[in-house]
Design an enzyme around this catalytic site. Sequence first.
Site, PDB file in Angstrom:
ATOM      1  CG  HIS A  22       6.789   3.545   4.792  1.00  0.00           C
ATOM      2  ND1 HIS A  22       6.625   4.754   5.408  1.00  0.00           N
ATOM      3  CD2 HIS A  22       6.449   3.749   3.482  1.00  0.00           C
ATOM      4  CE1 HIS A  22       6.203   5.654   4.528  1.00  0.00           C
ATOM      5  NE2 HIS A  22       6.090   5.065   3.337  1.00  0.00           N
ATOM      6  CD  GLU A  23       6.659   1.542   0.413  1.00  0.00           C
ATOM      7  OE1 GLU A  23       5.499   1.597  -0.051  1.00  0.00           O
ATOM      8  OE2 GLU A  23       7.425   2.517   0.427  1.00  0.00           O
ATOM      9  CG  HIS A  26       1.853   3.149   1.470  1.00  0.00           C
ATOM     10  ND1 HIS A  26       1.188   4.278   1.879  1.00  0.00           N
ATOM     11  CD2 HIS A  26       3.183   3.472   1.479  1.00  0.00           C
ATOM     12  CE1 HIS A  26       2.071   5.248   2.118  1.00  0.00           C
ATOM     13  NE2 HIS A  26       3.280   4.777   1.893  1.00  0.00           N
TER      14      HIS A  26
END
Length: 487
Positions: A22-23, A26
């Site tokens: 998920h990170e 980003h």
Amino acid sequence: MLLYVLGIVIILIGLAVSIGLHEIGHLVPAKLFGVKVTQYMVGFGRTVWSRRKGETEYGVKMIPLGGYVAMTGMYPPQRPGEAPRASTTGFLNSVVEEGAPTGKAGGAATLEAAADTIDGAAPAGRHPAADELELRRGIAGLVDDARLASAETIDEGEDHRTFYRLAVWKKIIIMLGGPLMNLVLAFVFFAIVFVGFGVPQFTTTLGQVNECLLPATSTATSCDATDTAAPAAAAGLRPGDTILEIDGVNMGSWEQFRDAVSAAPGTPLDLLIERAGSEEHVTLTPVPNTRLVVDEAGKVATDAAGVALTETVGMIGASPASARVRQPITAVPAQVGQNIEHVVGIVVRLPDRMVDVWNAAFGSEARDPNGPISVVGVGRIAGEVASSGEMEIAARAQTLVMLLGSLNVALFVFNLIPLMPLDGGHIAGALYEGAKRRLAKLFGKADPGPVDTAKMVPVTFVVVIVMGAMSLLLVYADLVKPVSLFG
């Protein structure tokens, strides 16, 4: 006990990998767009390992239930000429940093099944202008504290690398990257379940043949001489027989066979069956039998007086065997969509759901198996599945993979809630900024500049307090009255 612990470990590792990716969702677009990223961390609490590569520190923290990416200048300066403020994509991490007036930030959070709990310890130095400002109290003071605690001096010539200077569409891509990564992972996990393992389905092979038929209103558990003989047994059908045709019509599914039987009470049917590799014809006459009427949702239908409705249908007294059938890849989007719809429903009705959890935790009511649970509840379910002696190894593995798919759907939906400091809050801020700039341009006004999302810090604190309370309640409920797959 060892298998129970193994199930919990598998879910924790899968969750940590999901949050780490998920990170990355980003991190990658942020770097592609030139934003300075100072930290990428998986987990929260004390750092157990880290390594700096270029300008970014990559690391793993002690508790693998969260993560964050620290980007420079996520908050614009309060006034032109001041230093931008750094922040992170972490949920509680950003809250702790922004709420502390000085010093270093850090914290911890409890993960809900449908939440991306994150924390960390990104450094935050006191802004040089702090001594020149008179700190205000109340809501305005919170905003001031957020600005001061998150201040970071940008290296000379790197002001253009701050997040707040990006175009609106780039901000949206960066903040949407994390949730979309969870959506991709959900597709992968459900594809493994549906295409790789397959899903249990009824087949046209008989799994059980009863001796007699009992009406739906009967409470008997065994047959006696006065009961109607089951037509399937009377016709000589046996467990293992496969139904091929009825009156020359091919039977492609158990549902088709069941409907044909139900529609023919008292009518002789010519069955073509396969038994031990050879085909045989059998004459089967379904007998009229009474059963409860159910609606599309599977609930028993009632009349105006509340009395359960019944209907007369053909019955033969046999039930199907089930087999694991691999599904086409086209079945995966529908399953993911159903999971998203389910999680959205939980989020929309969360206040009511939490009341139900409270009543179950502190009262005599049972837990709703389709309601919200915490990471503790997910771990307990994973442990039950892994140690279950009632399930084959393949079925256990399939269920664990499906749990990970559902967790990623929950992370996807939860992070898109348009509240700070969630990804959805940053996306909403970017959309608001874009709308303001378009309106200003439309009416010939000066560009209003980036939206100062630091002003949403008071809302952030409220969100964290409420969600923290809900998480504690869910954890407590999962300890004293957990949801179980096996009753």
